[in-house]
Design an enzyme around this catalytic site. Structure first.
Site, PDB file in Angstrom:
ATOM      1  N   GLU A  16      -3.969  -3.235 -13.348  1.00  0.00           N
ATOM      2  CA  GLU A  16      -3.421  -4.437 -13.396  1.00  0.00           C
ATOM      3  C   GLU A  16      -4.379  -5.524 -13.240  1.00  0.00           C
ATOM      4  O   GLU A  16      -4.004  -6.828 -13.083  1.00  0.00           O
ATOM      5  CB  GLU A  16      -2.225  -4.661 -12.416  1.00  0.00           C
ATOM      6  CG  GLU A  16      -3.222  -4.382 -10.823  1.00  0.00           C
ATOM      7  CD  GLU A  16      -2.981  -3.432 -10.086  1.00  0.00           C
ATOM      8  OE1 GLU A  16      -3.157  -2.965  -9.246  1.00  0.00           O
ATOM      9  OE2 GLU A  16      -2.899  -1.905 -11.142  1.00  0.00           O
ATOM     10  N   ARG A  53      -8.711   5.934  -0.865  1.00  0.00           N
ATOM     11  CA  ARG A  53      -8.108   5.290  -0.479  1.00  0.00           C
ATOM     12  C   ARG A  53      -6.874   7.413  -0.668  1.00  0.00           C
ATOM     13  O   ARG A  53      -6.368   7.536   0.947  1.00  0.00           O
ATOM     14  CB  ARG A  53      -7.029   4.701  -0.257  1.00  0.00           C
ATOM     15  CG  ARG A  53      -7.615   3.396   0.384  1.00  0.00           C
ATOM     16  CD  ARG A  53      -6.920   2.426   0.618  1.00  0.00           C
ATOM     17  NE  ARG A  53      -6.552   2.105  -0.945  1.00  0.00           N
ATOM     18  CZ  ARG A  53      -7.262   1.355  -2.056  1.00  0.00           C
ATOM     19  NH1 ARG A  53      -8.719   0.857  -0.968  1.00  0.00           N
ATOM     20  NH2 ARG A  53      -6.995   0.740  -2.912  1.00  0.00           N
TER      21      ARG A  53
END
Length: 188
Positions: A113, A76
């Site tokens: 994460e 993105r």
């Protein structure tokens, strides 16, 4: 309202831009894996006027003359980088996932994460001292950003700035990148 859509929004370019980003961000639970709340900014990208406003906000923050190239982080970040590059008349360089670049590349591995990843940039992407603005959609733990900033410098560029549309402050990415400055349009 979700956390992203809270009326108490803040960001480094002021509350108006922060509210704009918050109003177009959607929470997607359990993506890409259970327990992760994904912040989807595609509705922001799809709204031409809002997208133009956030791109203008990033350019205004850094200044048109402060960078020679924009780096977008896969995937993105490519959208944001291309728009900034076009708006300012500079080039754009992608930082890609491992194995996607056709010429010799520097690589950096890091923890996410929710897993691990490797990013690459062409070894000849920048000339010495080339001023590079690095952009992405979201700053989470800072692993992706730190790897990218290091890659830019290994390839000969000078990091002129780092901007994201959305910072997830509770994951500590800004602290991980210190002392480098972070510019986030929306911080939650």
């Amino acid at each position: 309202m979700t956390e992203t859509h809270s009326s108490r929004v803040r960001g480094d370019s002021g509350p108006e831009v922060a509210r704009l980003v918050a109003s177009r961000a959607l929470d997607v639970p359990d993506f890409p894996k259970p327990g992760v709340m994904f912040k989807d900014l595609m509705p922001l990208f799809a709204d031409g006027e809002a997208f133009r406003d956030v791109i203008d906000g990033i350019v205004a923050h850094h200044g048109r003359e402060s960078f020679d190239t924009v780096v977008g982080i896969e995937a993105r970040g490519f959208v944001v980088a291309a728009a900034i590059a076009y708006a300012t008349g500079v080039g754009v360089v992608p930082v890609r996932k491992a194995g996607k670049l056709p010429r010799p590349a520097y690589a950096a591995s890091y923890a996410l994460e929710y897993g691990e990843a490797t990013l690459e940039v062409h070894q000849d992407a920048f000339t010495a001292g080339h001023r590079v603005l690095v952009v992405d959609d979201v700053l989470a733990t800072g692993g992706t950003a730190a790897a990218t900033l290091d890659l830019v410098e290994r390839a000969g560029g000078t990091v002129a700035g780092f901007s994201v549309l959305l910072e997830l402050s509770f994951l500590g990415g800004r602290e991980r990148l210190a002392p480098r400055p972070v510019h986030a349009l929306l911080t939650v």
